[in-house]
Design a protein around this motif. Sequence first.
Motif, mmCIF file in Angstrom:
data_model
loop_
_atom_site.group_PDB
_atom_site.id
_atom_site.type_symbol
_atom_site.label_atom_id
_atom_site.label_comp_id
_atom_site.label_asym_id
_atom_site.label_seq_id
_atom_site.Cartn_x
_atom_site.Cartn_y
_atom_site.Cartn_z
ATOM 1 N N GLY A 20 0.809 -1.211 0.000
ATOM 2 C CA GLY A 20 0.000 0.000 0.000
ATOM 3 C C GLY A 20 0.842 1.261 0.000
ATOM 4 N N LEU A 21 1.891 1.276 0.801
ATOM 5 C CA LEU A 21 2.795 2.436 0.811
ATOM 6 C C LEU A 21 3.416 2.654 -0.564
ATOM 7 C CD1 LEU A 21 4.680 2.053 4.223
ATOM 8 C CD2 LEU A 21 3.190 3.949 3.565
ATOM 9 N N LEU A 22 3.818 1.554 -1.189
ATOM 10 C CA LEU A 22 4.432 1.651 -2.511
ATOM 11 C C LEU A 22 3.419 2.145 -3.545
ATOM 12 C CD1 LEU A 22 7.043 1.111 -4.098
ATOM 13 C CD2 LEU A 22 6.229 -1.223 -4.493
ATOM 14 N N ALA A 23 2.217 1.584 -3.522
ATOM 15 C CA ALA A 23 1.184 1.994 -4.479
ATOM 16 C C ALA A 23 0.797 3.456 -4.274
ATOM 17 C CB ALA A 23 -0.050 1.101 -4.333
ATOM 18 N N PHE A 24 0.706 3.877 -3.032
ATOM 19 C CA PHE A 24 0.334 5.264 -2.737
ATOM 20 C C PHE A 24 1.407 6.227 -3.231
ATOM 21 C CE2 PHE A 24 -0.127 9.091 -0.262
ATOM 22 C CZ PHE A 24 -1.496 9.270 -0.169
ATOM 23 N N THR A 25 2.658 5.881 -3.009
ATOM 24 C CA THR A 25 3.759 6.745 -3.437
ATOM 25 C C THR A 25 3.825 6.843 -4.954
ATOM 26 O OG1 THR A 25 4.997 6.091 -1.455
ATOM 27 C CG2 THR A 25 6.230 7.151 -3.220
ATOM 28 N N LEU A 26 3.700 5.702 -5.639
ATOM 29 C CA LEU A 26 3.700 5.722 -7.108
ATOM 30 C C LEU A 26 2.496 6.499 -7.642
ATOM 31 C CD1 LEU A 26 4.763 2.045 -7.878
ATOM 32 C CD2 LEU A 26 6.149 4.105 -8.169
ATOM 33 N N GLY A 27 1.348 6.317 -6.999
ATOM 34 C CA GLY A 27 0.170 7.071 -7.397
ATOM 35 C C GLY A 27 0.374 8.567 -7.239
ATOM 36 N N SER A 28 1.075 8.975 -6.185
ATOM 37 C CA SER A 28 1.366 10.396 -5.962
ATOM 38 C C SER A 28 2.239 10.956 -7.083
ATOM 39 C CB SER A 28 2.062 10.580 -4.611
ATOM 40 O OG SER A 28 1.231 10.161 -3.543
ATOM 41 N N ILE A 29 3.228 10.169 -7.511
ATOM 42 C CA ILE A 29 4.097 10.611 -8.609
ATOM 43 C C ILE A 29 3.267 10.822 -9.877
ATOM 44 C CG2 ILE A 29 6.009 9.948 -10.123
ATOM 45 C CD1 ILE A 29 7.176 8.378 -7.751
ATOM 46 N N PHE A 30 2.421 9.850 -10.193
ATOM 47 C CA PHE A 30 1.604 9.945 -11.405
ATOM 48 C C PHE A 30 0.607 11.104 -11.327
ATOM 49 C CE2 PHE A 30 2.495 5.190 -11.784
ATOM 50 C CZ PHE A 30 3.520 5.404 -12.700
ATOM 51 N N CYS A 31 0.096 11.383 -10.123
ATOM 52 C CA CYS A 31 -0.809 12.526 -9.957
ATOM 53 C C CYS A 31 -0.088 13.829 -10.304
ATOM 54 C CB CYS A 31 -1.329 12.602 -8.519
ATOM 55 S SG CYS A 31 -2.611 11.408 -8.091
ATOM 56 N N GLY A 32 1.130 13.971 -9.797
ATOM 57 C CA GLY A 32 1.874 15.208 -9.993
ATOM 58 C C GLY A 32 2.288 15.458 -11.428
ATOM 59 N N ILE A 34 8.116 11.135 1.905
ATOM 60 C CA ILE A 34 7.491 10.531 3.087
ATOM 61 C C ILE A 34 7.169 9.062 2.813
ATOM 62 C CG2 ILE A 34 5.537 10.643 4.671
ATOM 63 C CD1 ILE A 34 5.305 13.621 3.996
ATOM 64 N N GLY A 35 6.638 8.796 1.620
ATOM 65 C CA GLY A 35 6.298 7.422 1.277
ATOM 66 C C GLY A 35 7.512 6.522 1.182
ATOM 67 N N ILE A 36 8.611 7.028 0.626
ATOM 68 C CA ILE A 36 9.834 6.231 0.509
ATOM 69 C C ILE A 36 10.400 5.893 1.884
ATOM 70 C CG2 ILE A 36 12.236 6.272 -0.285
ATOM 71 C CD1 ILE A 36 11.276 7.926 -2.685
ATOM 72 N N VAL A 37 10.479 6.902 2.747
ATOM 73 C CA VAL A 37 10.988 6.680 4.111
ATOM 74 C C VAL A 37 10.079 5.710 4.860
ATOM 75 C CG1 VAL A 37 11.420 7.770 6.338
ATOM 76 C CG2 VAL A 37 12.162 8.900 4.235
ATOM 77 N N GLY A 38 8.754 5.911 4.721
ATOM 78 C CA GLY A 38 7.813 5.023 5.392
ATOM 79 C C GLY A 38 7.928 3.588 4.914
ATOM 80 N N PHE A 39 8.113 3.400 3.592
ATOM 81 C CA PHE A 39 8.240 2.053 3.045
ATOM 82 C C PHE A 39 9.496 1.366 3.559
ATOM 83 C CE2 PHE A 39 10.035 -0.763 -0.200
ATOM 84 C CZ PHE A 39 9.002 -1.688 -0.335
ATOM 85 N N LEU A 40 10.619 2.060 3.532
ATOM 86 C CA LEU A 40 11.875 1.466 3.999
ATOM 87 C C LEU A 40 11.807 1.125 5.485
ATOM 88 C CD1 LEU A 40 14.452 3.722 2.083
ATOM 89 C CD2 LEU A 40 13.825 1.351 1.580
ATOM 90 N N ALA A 41 11.262 2.048 6.271
ATOM 91 C CA ALA A 41 11.149 1.800 7.712
ATOM 92 C C ALA A 41 10.240 0.609 7.978
ATOM 93 C CB ALA A 41 10.618 3.048 8.416
#
Length: 474
Positions: A83-95, A175-182
């Motif tokens: 979910g974190l990964l999908a949300f982060t990728l979705g944010s990139i595509f939104c921008g 934020i999404g990248i840091v959250g995913f790694l953590a």
Amino acid sequence: MTLQKKSFYPWLIFSVTSVGTFMATLDSSIVNVALPKIAGNLNVSLSLVQWVVSAYLLSICCLLPLFGRLGDMLSRRLVYNTGLLAFTLGSIFCGVSGHIGLLIIARIAQGVGAAMIMANAPAIISAAFPGPERGRALGLVGMIVALGSMTGPSIGGFLVDTFGWESIFFVNIPIGIVGFLASYFILVKDERRQGEKFDYLGAILFTLGMTSFLLVVSHGEEWGWFTITVITLAIVSLLSFSVFIYHEKHEPFPMIDLGLFNNWAFLSGNITGLLSYMAVFSNTMLLPFYLSSILNLSPSQIGLLITPFPIVLIIVAPISGYLSERVNPALLSTIGLTAIMLGLIWIAMLHTASALWEVAAGQAILGLGNGLFQSPNNNSVMSSVPPVKLGTAGGINSLVRSVGQVCGVAISVSILQWKQAGLLAGIYSPTLEQKANAFLTGYHTALGIGASFAAIGALLSFSRRVHIKSAKNK
């Protein structure tokens, strides 16, 4: 000593999951302030750009139980991280979308990721805090959810004015990248349950029913309650949910275990949770319009007047969560819902010449009530189910929150527009005073309905006090 055996490890898990929870709830409200800018830049109508919000909320509401069930079956850690990964990728595509159609599709991807996060974060935290500290942890989760929802407009306004509307999506990337790694390195790998099948038919029926229902609630006023489209959607929703319930009762591995609702603590906790969000969000959407059109305040002043809500919430929620470990959670949630009711009644007395402190006081009362209610209610709901059902319970709990927000906004806006239209009917060119009076009448009526939701919830919560014991007595 391994990290998992450290005394602070559960709170480390809480910190990791809080990142995703805050980010997902923040994005449900941060986009609202950017809609005019997006509509202008992409040259589309406001009715079309509204789907940037609707697509996100629809995705979350339809998929929360599904991903809660998958978390129970496969791995809550796996679904949460995905979910974190999908949300982060979705944010990139939104921008980088640059087109309204692509933006809406990207928002659906964000919604899928948010549903994965929101369905499994409460379950991960509940599993990490099996003892009396669970109330405190879930209380803080409620605080983070409310903070994400309430701070979205102020944060979004600053980002849009300073960096452009794309920035509200790009800010999620680090934020999404840091959250995913953590999350990947800190959360414990949970075992996959063997021998269970996924309920595909149940997922399809629920998605169809929920989508139809939310379209009716969200757009019924705009499309017309008695149009063919709305009536058809209402029938589809009713039939889909009816078949879904029948199917789930006969499915050996249902998507939603309806047996959970035989537990009064679980059922009543979710009903009161739904009513609380319907009550609070009856004011959330309309208050900025009152402050701008009636009191003529600037966006920065509006954001400042909204802040007493999250500030009081931050203070009260941890205390309420701590108390829910020692006293009956139903009593605390009753007091909280009563405070929400009184806060809405207070705000319903605002008029064209109200002082700013009166607005701030009303927001503070709502923050107090929400902080008192959410922590013990979440604790009683999540503590009422067995550990193997935590993912499903978390998905339902988050679904109730999202549906309550959507319904609260839709009902309050419909009441406001209905009252305004009735009072201004037949007036060819209404004066500013007539428009203001019509708005205030509709606004006060909507808040009165919201207060009634809180009152019903308070009565229900008080009635269940004999069925729910504090975590300390369990």
